[in-house]
Design a protein around this motif. Structure first.
Motif, PDB file in Angstrom:
ATOM      1  N   LEU A  51       0.829  -1.198   0.000  1.00 45.29           N
ATOM      2  CA  LEU A  51       0.000   0.000   0.000  1.00 45.29           C
ATOM      3  C   LEU A  51       0.869   1.256   0.000  1.00 45.29           C
ATOM      4  N   LEU A  52       1.885   1.279   0.830  1.00 44.73           N
ATOM      5  CA  LEU A  52       2.772   2.442   0.901  1.00 44.73           C
ATOM      6  C   LEU A  52       3.498   2.671  -0.421  1.00 44.73           C
ATOM      7  N   THR A  53       3.942   1.599  -1.043  1.00 47.61           N
ATOM      8  CA  THR A  53       4.618   1.713  -2.337  1.00 47.61           C
ATOM      9  C   THR A  53       3.667   2.243  -3.402  1.00 47.61           C
ATOM     10  N   GLU A  54       2.463   1.708  -3.418  1.00 38.12           N
ATOM     11  CA  GLU A  54       1.449   2.147  -4.387  1.00 38.12           C
ATOM     12  C   GLU A  54       1.084   3.614  -4.172  1.00 38.12           C
ATOM     13  N   MET A  55       0.963   4.009  -2.903  1.00 37.14           N
ATOM     14  CA  MET A  55       0.654   5.409  -2.601  1.00 37.14           C
ATOM     15  C   MET A  55       1.762   6.329  -3.109  1.00 37.14           C
ATOM     16  N   GLU A  56       3.004   5.972  -2.820  1.00 36.97           N
ATOM     17  CA  GLU A  56       4.140   6.837  -3.165  1.00 36.97           C
ATOM     18  C   GLU A  56       4.392   6.932  -4.664  1.00 36.97           C
ATOM     19  N   HIS A  57       4.178   5.857  -5.373  1.00 39.64           N
ATOM     20  CA  HIS A  57       4.534   5.831  -6.796  1.00 39.64           C
ATOM     21  C   HIS A  57       3.359   6.051  -7.740  1.00 39.64           C
ATOM     22  N   THR A  58       2.137   5.912  -7.246  1.00 37.39           N
ATOM     23  CA  THR A  58       0.980   6.038  -8.132  1.00 37.39           C
ATOM     24  C   THR A  58      -0.024   7.080  -7.638  1.00 37.39           C
ATOM     25  N   HIS A  59      -0.636   6.812  -6.496  1.00 37.72           N
ATOM     26  CA  HIS A  59      -1.780   7.608  -6.057  1.00 37.72           C
ATOM     27  C   HIS A  59      -1.418   9.042  -5.667  1.00 37.72           C
ATOM     28  N   LEU A  60      -0.429   9.206  -4.812  1.00 36.35           N
ATOM     29  CA  LEU A  60      -0.086  10.551  -4.366  1.00 36.35           C
ATOM     30  C   LEU A  60       0.389  11.446  -5.510  1.00 36.35           C
ATOM     31  N   PRO A  61       1.250  10.948  -6.419  1.00 35.10           N
ATOM     32  CA  PRO A  61       1.635  11.819  -7.537  1.00 35.10           C
ATOM     33  C   PRO A  61       0.449  12.252  -8.403  1.00 35.10           C
ATOM     34  N   LEU A  62      -0.491  11.351  -8.653  1.00 34.63           N
ATOM     35  CA  LEU A  62      -1.659  11.709  -9.461  1.00 34.63           C
ATOM     36  C   LEU A  62      -2.550  12.724  -8.752  1.00 34.63           C
ATOM     37  N   LEU A  63      -2.801  12.496  -7.478  1.00 35.96           N
ATOM     38  CA  LEU A  63      -3.630  13.431  -6.719  1.00 35.96           C
ATOM     39  C   LEU A  63      -2.981  14.811  -6.649  1.00 35.96           C
ATOM     40  N   GLU A  64      -1.669  14.815  -6.548  1.00 37.57           N
ATOM     41  CA  GLU A  64      -0.948  16.093  -6.535  1.00 37.57           C
ATOM     42  C   GLU A  64      -1.010  16.771  -7.907  1.00 37.57           C
ATOM     43  N   TYR A  74      -3.334  16.660 -10.052  1.00 39.79           N
ATOM     44  CA  TYR A  74      -4.671  17.226 -10.237  1.00 39.79           C
ATOM     45  C   TYR A  74      -4.953  18.382  -9.269  1.00 39.79           C
ATOM     46  N   GLY A  75      -4.065  18.613  -8.322  1.00 35.31           N
ATOM     47  CA  GLY A  75      -4.249  19.699  -7.369  1.00 35.31           C
ATOM     48  C   GLY A  75      -5.144  19.355  -6.202  1.00 35.31           C
ATOM     49  N   PHE A  76      -5.489  18.082  -6.045  1.00 32.40           N
ATOM     50  CA  PHE A  76      -6.358  17.672  -4.940  1.00 32.40           C
ATOM     51  C   PHE A  76      -5.607  17.653  -3.610  1.00 32.40           C
ATOM     52  N   ILE A  77      -4.302  17.411  -3.661  1.00 32.52           N
ATOM     53  CA  ILE A  77      -3.468  17.386  -2.457  1.00 32.52           C
ATOM     54  C   ILE A  77      -2.181  18.155  -2.726  1.00 32.52           C
ATOM     55  N   ASN A  78      -1.527  18.535  -1.626  1.00 36.58           N
ATOM     56  CA  ASN A  78      -0.147  18.992  -1.662  1.00 36.58           C
ATOM     57  C   ASN A  78       0.651  17.901  -0.957  1.00 36.58           C
ATOM     58  N   TRP A  79       1.753  17.497  -1.552  1.00 35.88           N
ATOM     59  CA  TRP A  79       2.527  16.387  -0.990  1.00 35.88           C
ATOM     60  C   TRP A  79       3.976  16.803  -0.859  1.00 35.88           C
ATOM     61  N   ASP A  80       4.463  16.834   0.365  1.00 36.93           N
ATOM     62  CA  ASP A  80       5.873  17.119   0.632  1.00 36.93           C
ATOM     63  C   ASP A  80       6.594  15.785   0.722  1.00 36.93           C
ATOM     64  N   ARG A  81       7.322  15.460  -0.313  1.00 35.35           N
ATOM     65  CA  ARG A  81       8.004  14.156  -0.376  1.00 35.35           C
ATOM     66  C   ARG A  81       9.082  14.013   0.690  1.00 35.35           C
ATOM     67  N   ASP A  82       9.673  15.108   1.107  1.00 34.00           N
ATOM     68  CA  ASP A  82      10.739  15.043   2.108  1.00 34.00           C
ATOM     69  C   ASP A  82      10.203  14.713   3.498  1.00 34.00           C
ATOM     70  N   THR A  83       9.081  15.316   3.863  1.00 34.51           N
ATOM     71  CA  THR A  83       8.519  15.081   5.196  1.00 34.51           C
ATOM     72  C   THR A  83       7.386  14.055   5.183  1.00 34.51           C
ATOM     73  N   HIS A  84       6.973  13.637   3.981  1.00 38.88           N
ATOM     74  CA  HIS A  84       5.867  12.683   3.801  1.00 38.88           C
ATOM     75  C   HIS A  84       4.548  13.255   4.311  1.00 38.88           C
ATOM     76  N   GLU A  85       4.413  14.563   4.233  1.00 39.18           N
ATOM     77  CA  GLU A  85       3.203  15.225   4.698  1.00 39.18           C
ATOM     78  C   GLU A  85       2.266  15.494   3.528  1.00 39.18           C
ATOM     79  N   VAL A  86       0.999  15.171   3.721  1.00 42.87           N
ATOM     80  CA  VAL A  86      -0.031  15.399   2.710  1.00 42.87           C
ATOM     81  C   VAL A  86      -1.077  16.334   3.305  1.00 42.87           C
TER      82      VAL A  86
END
Length: 82
Positions: free
Chosen positions: A27-40, A42-54
């Motif tokens: 799940l974590l791998t899928e979130m990091e490589h697929t879901h979070l980048p897509l949501l970001e 589209y502007g639905f989320i802001n994702w700080d890859r360094d702190t892992h904050e969404v």
């Protein structure tokens, strides 16, 4: 993100589901490589890859009605949708 405040804790909140370590890692791998980048993208989320904050992105309110509908009718949806 509708009613869970990420400032309450620093762990991933996946609801009241039981998962194995392998399932959680997948799940974590899928979130990091697929879901979070897509949501970001589209502007639905802001994702700080360094702190892992969404946090909510500038377009979050565009999907809020859909998320609320899904949460409010979770008992009527297929088991793996939420």
């Amino acid at each position: 993100m509708l009613d869970h405040n990420p400032e309450d804790d620093s762990k991933l909140y996946i609801g009241d589901t039981e998962t194995t370590d392998e399932e959680l890692e997948a799940l974590l791998t899928e979130m990091e490589h697929t879901h979070l980048p897509l949501l970001e993208d589209y502007g639905f989320i802001n994702w700080d890859r360094d702190t892992h904050e969404v946090t909510k992105g500038p377009q979050f309110d565009e999907i809020r009605p859909l998320l609320e509908l899904m949460v409010n009718h979770r008992d009527e949806l297929p088991e793996n949708w939420i």
